[in-house]
Scaffold this active site. Structure first.
Site, PDB file in Angstrom:
ATOM      1  N   LYS A 189     -27.544  13.852  29.678  1.00 21.82           N
ATOM      2  CA  LYS A 189     -28.129  15.197  29.646  1.00 21.82           C
ATOM      3  C   LYS A 189     -29.564  15.139  29.131  1.00 21.82           C
ATOM      4  CE  LYS A 189     -23.899  17.851  28.759  1.00 21.82           C
ATOM      5  NZ  LYS A 189     -23.921  18.646  29.992  1.00 21.82           N
ATOM      6  N   ASP A 233     -20.452  15.705  24.147  1.00 19.45           N
ATOM      7  CA  ASP A 233     -20.716  15.453  25.559  1.00 19.45           C
ATOM      8  C   ASP A 233     -22.198  15.119  25.754  1.00 19.45           C
ATOM      9  OD1 ASP A 233     -20.847  15.327  28.282  1.00 19.45           O
ATOM     10  OD2 ASP A 233     -20.517  17.483  28.635  1.00 19.45           O
ATOM     11  N   ARG A 238     -13.342  18.106  33.713  1.00 25.06           N
ATOM     12  CA  ARG A 238     -12.286  18.183  34.728  1.00 25.06           C
ATOM     13  C   ARG A 238     -11.485  16.891  34.781  1.00 25.06           C
ATOM     14  NH1 ARG A 238     -16.862  19.404  39.111  1.00 25.06           N
ATOM     15  NH2 ARG A 238     -17.786  20.237  37.213  1.00 25.06           N
TER      16      ARG A 238
HETATM   17  N1  BES Z   1     -19.730  20.622  28.824  1.00 27.54           N
HETATM   18  C1  BES Z   1     -20.480  20.770  30.015  1.00 27.54           C
HETATM   19  C2  BES Z   1     -20.614  22.221  30.447  1.00 27.54           C
HETATM   20  C3  BES Z   1     -21.626  23.022  29.694  1.00 27.54           C
HETATM   21  C4  BES Z   1     -22.970  22.872  29.964  1.00 27.54           C
HETATM   22  C5  BES Z   1     -21.234  23.952  28.770  1.00 27.54           C
HETATM   23  C6  BES Z   1     -23.901  23.629  29.300  1.00 27.54           C
HETATM   24  C7  BES Z   1     -22.164  24.706  28.095  1.00 27.54           C
HETATM   25  C8  BES Z   1     -23.511  24.539  28.356  1.00 27.54           C
HETATM   26  C9  BES Z   1     -19.818  20.000  31.150  1.00 27.54           C
HETATM   27  O1  BES Z   1     -19.178  18.841  30.787  1.00 27.54           O
HETATM   28  C10 BES Z   1     -20.908  19.615  32.096  1.00 27.54           C
HETATM   29  O2  BES Z   1     -21.743  18.848  31.706  1.00 27.54           O
HETATM   30  N2  BES Z   1     -20.895  20.181  33.285  1.00 27.54           N
HETATM   31  C11 BES Z   1     -21.899  19.915  34.244  1.00 27.54           C
HETATM   32  C12 BES Z   1     -21.230  19.736  35.575  1.00 27.54           C
HETATM   33  C13 BES Z   1     -22.151  19.204  36.638  1.00 27.54           C
HETATM   34  C14 BES Z   1     -22.530  17.770  36.318  1.00 27.54           C
HETATM   35  C15 BES Z   1     -21.448  19.278  37.953  1.00 27.54           C
HETATM   36  C16 BES Z   1     -22.844  21.127  34.269  1.00 27.54           C
HETATM   37  O3  BES Z   1     -22.366  22.257  34.133  1.00 27.54           O
HETATM   38  O4  BES Z   1     -24.035  20.919  34.364  1.00 27.54           O
HETATM   39 ZN    ZN Z   2     -18.506  18.759  28.876  1.00 20.33          ZN
HETATM   40 MN    MN Z   3     -20.507  17.172  30.753  1.00 19.39          MN
END
Ligand code: BES
Ligand code: ZN
Ligand code: MN
Length: 498
Positions: free
Chosen positions: A280, A273, A354
């Site tokens: 990110k 991801d 999601r």
């Molecule tokens: N895989 C991530 C969630 C995650 C982030 C798990 C850090 C472990 C450590 C997920 O896909 C994600 O990026 N979520 C975002 C959602 C936001 C953009 C609404 C998040 O949690 O920052």
């Molecule tokens: Zn993710």
């Molecule tokens: Mn993500």
């Protein structure tokens, strides 16, 4: 490693190491008492002289004179007797596993199972022994070129039990513990692999391998064109920025009559991801190889269920894709049509979990499942809310939520209930589509789960957000295999309730 339960004293003495406990106040545990008598008070002397205080988790290995119960004894500190319970028992076992692996012992008999553990009956004590020792023996599949250390000699662990009835209960506990260990191992192996190896295609191959190994499992891997035919617009949108094609992996385990509705486990299988166009930040981006931990654990749970031959029907669905930025990647403001027909405005391409899950949830309906549980490293917000101790648990079914909470408590793999509802869906309002994929920073774990809830209407559904629990960071970096123990405990109880 093999495990068995032994009642017979002579048979216990055939082991070459006795693992016994001492409490802080100098109370000797059952095994320690035995050896103390055989050695004319040696163990009590050690405590009285201050050489071994019995602090929880302390360990001391001693050679024993001929005539004693074993060639060696491993003393394990149990802490205060009044507080000796599940947690302390686990810590004592972990200390024993760590020390034993550094000895030459091949067969150890664990006397700790004879202690009174307030909140742990005999089968769970035995189960924990098998689980802790299996997990301790786990080696990360590393690509280091340095020579591998010699594997420990330990091959057999026996647990001491009072009588034949307890032995039967313990044997069943050991069998489950070994099964859980094996599911955890598969989950950790998959999650620990680098993302250039563990791609959606690779996950599909591993599922087919599982099915080959277990005739009770049937696996089908849908490729990109099949996914297109299924009209999974959200899963496709996440995958479209990557050179790695997506996969929808479906495994069916048959353990009972066909007419019995299956439990469905759905796993988030993002093999890397990057965030996509909503890229990110660099720090710790490497950890996003673990973003397929949900997939790894549902496959791990399926392996355990097959090994244990549980009399249930189980369906595992993995939505696998890589989330990458490219000229063809999905962009913020793109609108996609999901398999359910609902449209989604993708405002943030990093909220991809999601998206892949909503299509997998819709797909699960064709199995008319008794319950659907999705497992996902879904939100950083869940880590902020619960830390690394509890998985977040959201559900539209209180009974199911209670069942999962209880399973987590028993398995020492805990989850904590969190809210979902229209209030959070309100945050996901879009001016251009039925729903947006993000709802602001507030309650991020709850808006994510509430998004899924919109696709789980009329299902008995629960969601486990394992972002904080599926892996460890820092020097301990690696997969934990959670929530395999919770899932297996839940399924074992469902099987027993039939
Ligand atoms: N895989 C991530 C969630 C995650 C982030 C798990 C850090 C472990 C450590 C997920 O896909 C994600 O990026 N979520 C975002 C959602 C936001 C953009 C609404 C998040 O949690 O920052
Ligand atoms: Zn993710
Ligand atoms: Mn993500």
């Amino acid at each position: 490693m093999e495990f068995k339960a032994i009642v017979d004293v002579k048979a216990r003495e055939a082991a070459d190491c006795a693992v016994v406990g001492i409490y802080e106040q100098g109370d000797l545990g059952a095994g320690a008492r035995l050896i103390d008598t055989q050695t004319g008070g040696m163990i009590a002397n050690l405590h009285n002289s201050g050489d071994f205080a019995g602090k929880l988790g302390d360990a001391l290995l001693l050679s024993l004179p001929a005539g004693a119960a074993a060639a060696r004894v491993l003393l394990i500190g149990l802490g205060a007797k009044s507080t000796f319970a599940r947690k302390q028992f686990r810590k004592a076992l972990q200390a024993a596993a760590a020390s034993l692996s550094k000895t030459g012992a091949v067969h150890a008999v664990v006397y700790l199972t004879l202690e009174d553990v307030a909140d742990l009956d005999v089968p769970y004590r035995a189960r924990m022994v098998a689980e802790v020792f299996s997990v301790h023996a786990y080696k990360v599949p590393d690509l280091k070129t340095s020579p591998k250390p010699k594997p420990p000699k330990l091959a057999m662990i026996s647990v001491a039990v009072e009588n034949a009835r307890a032995a039967k209960a313990a044997e069943e506990g050991l069998r489950i513990g070994v099964g859980v260990g094996s599911g955890i191992t598969l989950a950790r192996d998959l999650a620990n692999l680098p993302p250039n190896v563990c791609t959606p295609t690779y996950l599909g191959k591993r599922a087919l391998q599982l099915a080959k190994q277990w005739p009770s499992i049937k696996a089908k891997v849908h490729d990109e064109s099949a996914i297109r035919n299924l009209k999974m617009g959200a899963l496709l949108a996440v995958a479209q920025g990557s050179d790695q094609p997506p996969r929808l992996i479906v495994c069916e385990y048959r353990g009972t009559r066909k007419s019995v509705a299956p439990i469905c486990l759905v796993g988030k299988g993002i093999t890397f991801d990057s965030g996509g166009i909503s890229l990110k930040d660099p720090p710790a981006m490497d950890e996003m190889k673990f973003d397929m931990s949900g997939a790894a654990t549902v496959l791990g749970a399926m392996r355990t269920v097959a090994e244990l031959r549980l009399p249930i029907n189980l369906v595992v669905i993995v939505a696998a894709a890589e989330n990458m930025p490219s000229g063809g990647a999905v962009k913020p403001a793109d609108i996609v049509t999901t398999m359910s027909g609902q449209t989604v405005e993708i405002l943030n391409t990093d909220a991809e979990g999601r998206l892949v899950l909503c299509d997998a949830l819709t797909y699960s309906r064709r199995f008319k499942p008794a319950a659907v549980i999705d497992v996902a490293t879904l939100t950083g917000a869940c880590i902020i809310a619960l830390g690394n101790h509890f998985s977040g648990l959201m559900s539209n079914d209180t009974a199911l939520s209670d069942e999962l909470t209880a399973a987590g408590n028993r398995a020492d793999d805990r989850a904590w209930p969190m809210p979902i509802g229209e209030e959070y869906v309100e945050q996901l309002k879009s001016n251009f589509a039925d729903i947006a994929n993000v709802g602001g920073r507030e309650g991020g774990a709850c808006t994510a789960a509430s998004f899924l809830w919109k696709f789980a209407k009329d299902l008995h559904w629960a969601h486990l957000d394992v972002a904080g629990t599926a892996w460890l960071s820092g020097s301990q970096k690696g997969s934990t295999g959670r929530p395999v123990p919770l899932l297996v405990d839940f399924l074992v109880h469902r099987a027993a309730a039939k």
